[in-house]
Design a protein around this motif. Structure first.
Motif: not given
Length: 389
Positions: A331-352
């Motif tokens: 078995a493998l546990g696969v993380q949604d890396c794409y969403s991590i990157g996408y949402d990081t930018v959205q949160v960073a904009v609001k923090i800025a």
């Protein structure tokens, strides 16, 4: 967008090459009428059961069904959440544990978010760099360098909570805006004053769920080993703790060794060979990062014990998925890396823009992990990597 220096342009090309197949997958969704931007769809609801989802797909059936399997794992159906940035230009610095394909997939989400903001007339300039080997001291130096260059937000995937947390706190004290992202947070319970985190908030549960699957396969009896990854890395340590706590529930099971492979396939391979030599009755291995399932699988095959030792581990490495398809990995546990990157930018904009957690984003943005088994492997290989049996 990367700052255009020769070093960063070279790094960008390397990342683009490594994540090409994920871009192909996103394009495939577009051709299916789903689209990277979502055609009016909403962002995934990450608050409901963000971990331990299970996918059951044999790889048979229509192309649309196979894409649906992949969409359940990686959410390419992302679009900006409607927040209107206060500026038309942002500069972000993101550093992470080590150069590795896992973070390359995160990079694709970051780049796609930047492209969507550009369509809104907002330019996202960013640097996204890491060392070749995980090092808390290297990370500290990178953060110190970034603090002198006037970035709107500094993001860090924490290499070692104990070592890096005081540095983050000093940056905050000096007026810098610092967030954490990816798979390793340092939060208030750790004494860290970072503003927010985007990524895997359930590493302990991921390790526990994978270990539960392994224990069930082994009939709740036998000796197992744990390959952790980088010592001090929160995600790796938390998964290992989850594994340890699950095994402790079963009196006929025992962890015979725990080893750190520093997120290296070669190290994991060598460590597993040693484990197999020392523990002739070894029945299973829990792998806590993306590299060690590959190294462990290579070793059990070389030792001729692939029918005796069951392996569970993390993420979407192509070789690991092949071993899953062939029954070497269970078995493998696969993380949604794409969403991590996408949402990081959205949160960073609001923090800025000076917004605090709770005003337009949560303190912790949860991203999902999906547990997949052999019957899903062929479909995932075909969709993510274009690989057909």
């Amino acid at each position: 967008m990367f700052e255009k220096t020769p070093e960063n342009e070279a790094e960008k090309k390397k990342i683009q090459g490594k994540v090409f197949i994920f871009a192909e997958l996103a394009a495939a969704f577009c051709m299916c009428g789903i689209g990277v931007a979502g055609c009016g769809g909403q962002m995934a609801d990450k608050a409901s059961s963000p971990w331990a989802e299970s996918v059951d797909a044999s790889g048979q059936g229509s192309k649309g069904e196979r894409y649906k399997v992949a969409e359940n794992i990686v959410d390419f159906n992302q679009e900006a959440d409607g927040y209107q940035p206060l500026k038309n230009n942002y500069n972000f610095y993101f550093t992470y544990k080590t150069v590795h394909p896992w973070w390359d997939a995160v990079a694709l989400g970051i780049e796609d978010a930047a492209k969507q903001y550009e369509k809104m007339g907002v330019i996202i300039n960013y640097e996204y760099l890491a060392p070749d080997r995980a090092s808390a001291q290297d990370q500290i130096q990178r953060l110190a360098d970034a603090s002198e260059r006037g970035f709107d937000v500094i993001g860090v995937d924490v290499a070692d909570v104990g070592i890096v947390t005081p540095v983050i706190n000093k940056l905050i004290e000096d007026g810098h805006k610092v967030m954490t992202f990816s798979s390793s947070d340092a939060d208030k319970e750790d004494g860290c004053n970072r503003i927010a985190y985007v990524g895997n908030t359930h590493n302990y549960e991921d390790g526990a769920e994978l270990t539960k699957a392994l224990c069930e396969k082994l009939g709740y009896r036998g000796e197992i080993a744990v390959l952790v990854g980088t010592q001090g890395a929160p995600c790796h340590e938390d998964r290992a703790l989850g594994a340890k706590d699950v095994v402790a529930e079963y009196p006929d099971m025992k962890i015979v060794e725990t080893a750190y492979d520093e997120d290296s396939v070669e190290n994991a391979y060598e460590l597993t060979l040693g484990l197999l030599e020392r523990h002739k009755g070894l029945a299973g291995i829990v792998c806590c990062n993306m590299s060690n399932p590959v190294g462990a699988a290579r070793a059990v095959i070389e030792a001729g014990r692939e029918d005796e030792v069951a392996i569970v581990g993390m993420d979407h490495d192509q070789e690991a998925l092949r071993y899953l398809r062939d029954g070497i990995i269970y078995a493998l546990g696969v993380q949604d890396c794409y969403s991590i990157g996408y949402d990081t930018v959205q949160v960073a904009v609001k923090i800025a823009d000076g917004l605090l957690p709770g005003e337009a984003y949560p303190e912790k943005t949860e991203e999902r992990t999906t547990i997949i088994y052999q019957d899903s492997a062929a479909a995932i290989l075909q969709t993510l990597y274009g690989e057909i049996d």
